[in-house]
Design an enzyme around this catalytic site. Structure first.
Site, PDB file in Angstrom:
ATOM      1  N   SER A 331       0.865  -1.185   0.000  1.00  0.00           N
ATOM      2  CA  SER A 331       0.000   0.000   0.000  1.00  0.00           C
ATOM      3  C   SER A 331       0.896   1.227   0.000  1.00  0.00           C
ATOM      4  O   SER A 331       2.062   1.160   0.363  1.00  0.00           O
ATOM      5  CB  SER A 331      -0.883   0.017   1.246  1.00  0.00           C
ATOM      6  OG  SER A 331      -0.141   0.448   2.379  1.00  0.00           O
ATOM      7  N   ASP A 332       0.354   2.341  -0.410  1.00  0.00           N
ATOM      8  CA  ASP A 332       1.043   3.603  -0.177  1.00  0.00           C
ATOM      9  C   ASP A 332       0.943   3.884   1.332  1.00  0.00           C
ATOM     10  O   ASP A 332       0.124   3.289   2.030  1.00  0.00           O
ATOM     11  CB  ASP A 332       0.379   4.727  -0.990  1.00  0.00           C
ATOM     12  CG  ASP A 332       1.325   5.901  -1.214  1.00  0.00           C
ATOM     13  OD1 ASP A 332       2.324   6.023  -0.477  1.00  0.00           O
ATOM     14  OD2 ASP A 332       1.060   6.711  -2.117  1.00  0.00           O
TER      15      ASP A 332
END
Ligand SMILES: *[C@@H]1O[C@H](CO)[C@@H](O)[C@H](O)[C@H]1NC(C)=O
Ligand SMILES: *[C@@H]1O[C@H](CO)[C@@H](O)[C@H](O)[C@H]1NC(C)=O
Ligand SMILES: *[C@@H]1O[C@H](CO)[C@@H](O)[C@H](O)[C@H]1NC(C)=O
Ligand SMILES: *[C@@H]1O[C@H](CO)[C@@H](O)[C@H](O)[C@H]1NC(C)=O
Ligand SMILES: *[C@@H]1O[C@H](CO)[C@@H](O)[C@H](O)[C@H]1NC(C)=O
Ligand SMILES: *[C@@H]1O[C@H](CO)[C@@H](O)[C@H](O)[C@H]1NC(C)=O
Ligand SMILES: *[C@@H]1O[C@H](CO)[C@@H](O)[C@H](O)[C@H]1NC(C)=O
Ligand SMILES: *[C@@H]1O[C@H](CO)[C@@H](O)[C@H](O)[C@H]1NC(C)=O
Ligand SMILES: *[C@@H]1O[C@H](CO)[C@@H](O)[C@H](O)[C@H]1NC(C)=O
Ligand SMILES: *[C@@H]1O[C@H](CO)[C@@H](O)[C@H](O)[C@H]1NC(C)=O
Length: 823
Positions: A331-332
Site C-alpha cells: 500500500s502507499d
C-alpha cells in the site's frame, strides 16, 4: 556504457568482511572497515540454519512453504508491515527484521555512509548517495541506455548503503534502508497542475513505460555481478491513476482554500474502460512484463468507486492474472487508513484489513509504525479478522508468500559467502563514474524550447547579467525524494549554484559576469527590481533563472494555476525593455504557462529539476562548450488558459480540449517532442521500409514478419551532437463512435543517437500489430483495421508514410516509396 562493477577475487578473499573493489585501474583491499559498522543481520545462521527453508538446494516454493508452515497467525502480519524496523524479527526461527521500503526515485534517498575509506584506511565520514536529475528531467533525455545505467548505479549504491545499515534520509535517522525501492513513479503527467509531475518522466504512457522498464532492468538485475539474485527491487507506483494531490479541490473541480476538500486520499477517479486500457495501464504493464518489476504500490485513490488497495480487479485480475506479475504489492503509506477513513469503504479495521488482503495488497505501509502510536492495521487486526472469518488464513499466507519470495530472491536466506551482492564496497557510493553519469544525465536533459537569433550559444566575450530567484539556489535544483546530498553544508563545494557555475566558465572563456536575483520565486517584493534591471541594461546577454519551487508544487500540493509567478513576469518585462537579449531558464516540475513572457525573451531552456550538477552543466551548455547533448520536451506546453478548460478531477483523456499531445486539439506553445539544438542542424529522410506494398500479393505475407520503417538522419553542421528521433502513429479510419477516434497521435518508438559532423545513420522502428494496438469502447485491446499515418520526426523535420492494416491483421504500405524495395 561500462559502469564500474565490484568483483570478488574468490581465491584471495577473506570471509565476509574483506572487500575487493575494481576501480578503473586498481584493485583496492578494504579490510579496515569491518570495525566501522555491523553487517545487516542474516537469516539461516547457526543455530537456525538447519530448517529446510534454509536449504538453498531445495526449490524456492518448497522453502517458502516450509517457512510459512512454521509461522503462527500472530507472527505473519509482522512480515507484512513496512517501515517497521527495527521491529519485525522472528527470533525463534532466526529471522531478522527486514525493513520494507526505501526510495530510489533518482538516487538512494538515504543518509551518507558512515565511513569513507581511502586506500584501505578509514579516513572519515563516508560518501553520500549519487543524486541524479528528477524524473521529469530524465524523461526529456529520451535515452534508454542512460535510464538503465542509472538504475544499475542506484541499485548498486543501495546495496552498498544497506550493507552499512544506513538509514533513510529522515531527521531521526530511522528506519534503516530496505532493498525494495518505492520507485519509479510512472503515473503519467496527466495535468500540469499535479504536484508530483516532477516525479514522472512524461505525459506519455509509452514513454513512462519504457522509462519504468529500463529503470527496473538496471536496478533489479545486475547480471554482471550476480545473475542469480535481485540486486534491488523496483516498486512501480502508484497503481493506478494517482494524479491529484489537493488539498483544496471542490467536488466539482474548483480550487477553494475555504471549502475545497478533495485530496489524493479521497479522490475517486472515474475512468472509462478505454482510457484504462490505453492510458492508465500501459506503462505499468510494460514495466511488469518487459522489465520484470518485482514490486508495485497501490495508490491512495479510488478507481470507479473502489480503493486501489482494495481493488481485486486491479490487483488480481489485471496485475497477476493478465500480466503474470510475480512480486509483492504494498500500500502507499497510510493507504489502509484511507480505505476506511477517507473513502468510507469499510466500517471497521477488521473489515479493512480483510478487503485489502483479499484484493491482493500484500504489505501495509503504515504510518511510520516504529514511531507511531499504533503498529499498523495489519498487525493489530489480521489475526482477529481471520478468526472472525472475514479473510481466510490462506489469503494471509498468499501475502506472506509474495513478501517472503522477494526476500529470498534478494539472497537474504542463502549463504552470503559466495554472493557478490553482499560484498560491495562502500567506495562505489558516489564514485567518479557514478557522478559522471549523473552529470551526463543533466546535460542530456536540458531542452532548448526557443532560440531566436541563435542567442544560444552565447558568444564567449559577452558580458552576462545573471538574474532571477534561482541563481544562487542549491536546493530547488535538487527536486524532491532526496538522499542526503552533502555531508554538511551544501555550499561547501558540494552543490555548485548556477551563479558559481557561470563564474567558473566566465573565468576561463568568457566576458564579465554580473548578478542580481531581482525577486523571489513568488510574492510581491519589487525592491530589488532596479538592481536587476540596472545590470541587464549594461550586459550583452541576460540569463534569467526562474520558475517554480517546492513551495508551489509537490506532494500534497497541486498548483491552482500554471502561469509563471507574476512577480517573475513583471521583472522579465522590465528587463526586456532595457535588453531584449534574454535567455529564460526554467526550473519546474509541471510545465509553466508562458503566454505572459514568451515574447519577452529570445530563448527558453527547460531544466525540470536537474540535480546537483546543474550549476556546472548549464553554463557549459549555454556557451556550447563540450556539450553536445540537449533533449526534447516530454510534455505539452499548453497556453495559460488550459486550466480553465480542463477539470482537474476529470480523468477522461479525450474530453475537449483533450489531455496531453495524444488528445489535445489546441495549438500549444511547444509540442511534445520539441527541442532545438543550438550547435547543429539535423536532416531526416525516408530511407526504406520492408512493409509489403498493398498490391495483389501482399496477403501472402505472414503477420509475424518483422516490418519496419527506416529513416536516415544526417548531422548537417560542423559540431558533433545528439539527436532524438521519434516514431508516431495515428489511425485515420476509426468510427466516431469509438473513443479511439479522438486520438491525434501516439508515440511508439524513439531512439537517441549521436552523430559527428557530416555523418549520417539509419534509424529503424519496428511496426507490428502490437505497436499499433489501442482499444475499443469497452476497453478490449484492439488493432483497428484501416489506414494509418506513420510519422518519424525529430520534432522539426518529419517523414511520413501511410500504411494499411487489413481485417486479417496484415500490414502493408499504400504506395511503393522506393522502386528498389519491390521484388
Ligand atoms: C538440502 O536439500 C537437498 C535436496 O533435497 C538434500 O539432498 C540435502 O540433504 C539437504 N541438506 C540438508 C543440510 O538438509
Ligand atoms: C526481536 O528481537 C528482539 C531483540 O533481540 C527480541 O527482544 C524480540 O523478542 C524479538 N522478537 C521476536 C518476535 O522474536
Ligand atoms: C592513495 O593511493 C594513491 C596511489 O598510491 C595516492 O595517490 C593517494 O594520495 C592515496 N590517498 C590517500 C588518502 O592516502
Ligand atoms: C541498524 O540501525 C538501526 C537504527 O536505524 C539500529 O537499531 C540497528 O541496531 C542497526 N543494526 C545493526 C546490525 O547495526
Ligand atoms: C537477470 O537477467 C539475466 C539475463 O536476462 C537472467 O538470466 C537472470 O535470470 C536475471 N536474474 C534475475 C535475478 O532476475
Ligand atoms: C465552495 O467553494 C465554491 C468555489 O469556490 C463556491 O462556489 C461555493 O459557494 C463554496 N461553498 C461554500 C459552502 O462555501
Ligand atoms: C474487530 O472485531 C472484534 C471482534 O468482533 C471486535 O471486538 C472489534 O471491536 C473489532 N475492531 C474494530 C477496530 O473494528
Ligand atoms: C565552481 O565553483 C565552485 C564554487 O565557486 C567550486 O566549488 C567548484 O569546484 C567550481 N568548479 C566546478 C567544476 O563546479
Ligand atoms: C500580492 O499583493 C496582492 C495585492 O496587494 C495581495 O492580494 C497578494 O496576497 C500578494 N501576494 C503575495 C504572494 O504576497
Ligand atoms: C545515452 O546515455 C549514455 C549514458 O550517459 C551515454 O553514454 C550515451 O552517449 C547516450 N546516448 C546518446 C545517443 O546520447
Amino acid at each position: 556504457m561500462d559502469l564500474p562493477i565490484v568483483r570478488l577475487d574468490y581465491a584471495k578473499r577473506q570471509p565476509l568482511l574483506a572487500w575487493r573493489f575494481l576501480s578503473i585501474f586498481v584493485w583496492v583491499d578494504i579490510v579496515a572497515i569491518s570495525v566501522a559498522f555491523n553487517l545487516p543481520s542474516r537469516a539461516c545462521v547457526f543455530p537456525h540454519n538447519g530448517y529446510p527453508f534454509c536449504n538453498s538446494s531445495l526449490p524456492l516454493d518448497e522453502r517458502i512453504d516450509d517457512l510459512i508452515s512454521r509461522l503462527n497467525l500472530e507472527e505473519k502480519p509482522w512480515l507484512l508491515t513496512a517501515r517497521y524496523s527495527p521491529k519485525g524479527n522472528i527470533s525463534r526461527l532466526g529471522i531478522p527484521e527486514y525493513d520494507w521500503g526505501a526510495n530510489c526515485m533518482h538516487g538512494v534517498q538515504s543518509r551518507c555512509s558512515p565511513v569513507r575509506i581511502e586506500n584501505g584506511t578509514v579516513v572519515g565520514g563516508g560518501q553520500c548517495p549519487t543524486s541524479f536529475p528528477n524524473a521529469n528531467s530524465l524523461g526529456s533525455t529520451f535515452n534508454k541506455t542512460l535510464w538503465k545505467a542509472m538504475g544499475t548505479v542506484i541499485g548498486l549504491e543501495l546495496r552498498a548503503l544497506w550493507l552499512q545499515n544506513v538509514s533513510e534520509n529522515t531527521p531521526d535517522r530511522t528506519p534503516h534502508l530496505g532493498l525494495d525501492c518505492w520507485s519509479p513513479n510512472i503515473n503519467i503527467q496527466r495535468d500540469p497542475r499535479w504536484g508530483r509531475n516532477l516525479e514522472s518522466p512524461s505525459e506519455d504512457p509509452f514513454l513512462c513505460g519504457v522509462y519504468g522498464t529500463m529503470h527496473t532492468l538496471g536496478l533489479q538485475n545486475n547480471s554482471k555481478l550476480d545473475h542469480r539474485y535481485l540486486q534491488a527491487v523496483a516498486t512501480l507506483k502508484h497503481f493506478d491513476a494517482n494524479s491529484i494531490e489537493g488539498p483544496f479541490w471542490t467536488p466539482t473541480g474548483e480550487w477553494s482554500a475555504r471549502n475545497g476538500s478533495i485530496t489524493r486520499h479521497n479522490t475517486n477517479a472515474i475512468i472509462s474502460s478505454y482510457d484504462m486500457t490505453t492510458t492508465y495501464l500501459p506503462a505499468f504493464a510494460m514495466a511488469v512484463q518487459k522489465g520484470g518489476a518485482a514490486g508495485i504500490m497501490c495508490s491512495f485513490n479510488r478507481i470507479n468507486g473502489v480503493p486501489s488497495c482494495a481493488n481485486e480487479w486491479l490487483l488480481q485480475k489485471v496485475l497477476r492474472s493478465d500480466w503474470k506479475f510475480r512480486g509483492y504489492v504494498t500500500s502507499d503509506t497510510g493507504g489502509l487508513d484511507d480505505i476506511r477513513n477517507a473513502h468510507h469503504y469499510t466500517a471497521d479495521w477488521n473489515e479493512t484489513v480483510a478487503v485489502a488482503l483479499r484484493a491482493g495488497c500484500d504489505i501495509e505501509s503504515a504510518m511510520w509504525t516504529a514511531r507511531g502510536e499504533n503498529d499498523g492495521r495489519y498487525i493489530d487486526h489480521i489475526p482477529n479478522a481471520v478468526r472472525l472469518g472475514l479473510v481466510s488464513e490462506a489469503d494471509v499466507d498468499r501475502a506472506v508468500r509474495n513478501a517472503l519470495e522477494i526476500r529470498f530472491r534478494l539472497g537474504l536466506f542463502d549463504p552470503v559467502e559466495d554472493q557478490p551482492l553482499w560484498n560491495i564496497s562502500p567506495e562505489i557510493v558516489q564514485s567518479e563514474p557514478h557522478v559522471q553519469l549523473a552529470k551526463e544525465a543533466t546535460a542530456q536533459s536540458l531542452v532548448l524550447l526557443k532560440n531566436d537569433n541563435n542567442i544560444v550559444p552565447i558568444a564567449p566575450t559577452n558580458t552576462i547579467a545573471l538574474i532571477g530567484p534561482h541563481i544562487h539556489d542549491r536546493s530547488t535544483i535538487l527536486g524532491n525524494y532526496l538522499g542526503e546530498v552533502c555531508r554538511g553544508d551544501k555550499s561547501n563545494g558540494c552543490v555548485t549554484s548556477i551563479y558559481e557555475g557561470f563564474g567558473n566558465v566566465t573565468e576561463s572563456v568568457a566576458g564579465p559576469l554580473l548578478a542580481a536575483e531581482g525577486c523571489h520565486v513568488m510574492g510581491n517584493d519589487t525592491s530589488r527590481f532596479d538592481e536587476a534591471v540596472g545590470i541587464a541594461s549594461t550586459a550583452d546577454t541576460v540569463v534569467f533563472v526562474g520558475g517554480l519551487d517546492g513551495g508551489l508544487e509537490g506532494e500534497d500540493k497541486d498548483r491552482p494555476d500554471i502561469r509563471l509567478p507574476l512577480i517573475q513576469q513583471k521583472l522579465l518585462h522590465k528587463i526586456a525593455r532595457v535588453n531584449p537579449r534574454v535567455i529564460l531558464v526554467l526550473l519546474h516540475g509541471g510545465m509553466i504557462g508562458l503566454d505572459g513572457v514568451i515574447d519577452q525573451v529570445q530563448a527558453i531552456v527547460s531544466m525540470g529539476y536537474p540535480g546537483p550538477y546543474a550549476g556546472t552543466v548549464l553554463p557549459k551548455a549555454l556557451y556550447g562548450i563540450e556539450n553536445r547533448a540537449w533533449g526534447k520536451t516530454a510534455i505539452t506546453w499548453y497556453h495559460d488558459e488550459i486550466t480553465e478548460k480542463t477539470n482537474m478531477l476529470n480523468f477522461d483523456m479525450g474530453r475537449s480540449p483533450g489531455r496531453t499531445y495524444r488528445y489535445y486539439n489546441g495549438n500549444p506553445n511547444f509540442r511534445f517532442g520539441h527541442g532545438l539544438n543550438p550547435l547543429t542542424k539535423f536532416e531526416l529522410n525516408f530511407a526504406s521500409s520492408n512493409l509489403p506494398a498493398c498490391s495483389a500479393n501482399f496477403v501472402l505475407r505472414s503477420t509475424h514478419s518483422t516490418f519496419d520503417i527506416s529513416v536516415s538522419v544526417a548531422n548537417k553542421g560542423v559540431k558533433a551532437a545528439d539527436e532524438v528521433v521519434m516514431c508516431y502513429f495515428v489511425p485515420l479510419d476509426i468510427p466516431r463512435s469509438e473513443p479511439a477516434s479522438k486520438l491525434r497521435e501516439q508515440l511508439f518508438g524513439f531512439e537517441r543517437i549521436h552523430l559527428d559532423p557530416g555523418a549520417s545513420t539509419i534509424v529503424s522502428f519496428p511496426i507490428s500489430e502490437d505497436a499499433l494496438r489501442l482499444a475499443d469502447y469497452v476497453g478490449t485491446p484492439l488493432t483497428f483495421s484501416g489506414q494509418y499515418l506513420l510519422s518519424v520526426t525529430n520534432g522539426l523535420d518529419i517523414v511520413q508514410q501511410t500504411i494499411f492494416v487489413t481485417k486479417e491483421g496484415i500490414i502493408c504500405r499504400d504506395v511503393p516509396v522506393l522502386e528498389s524495395s519491390e521484388h
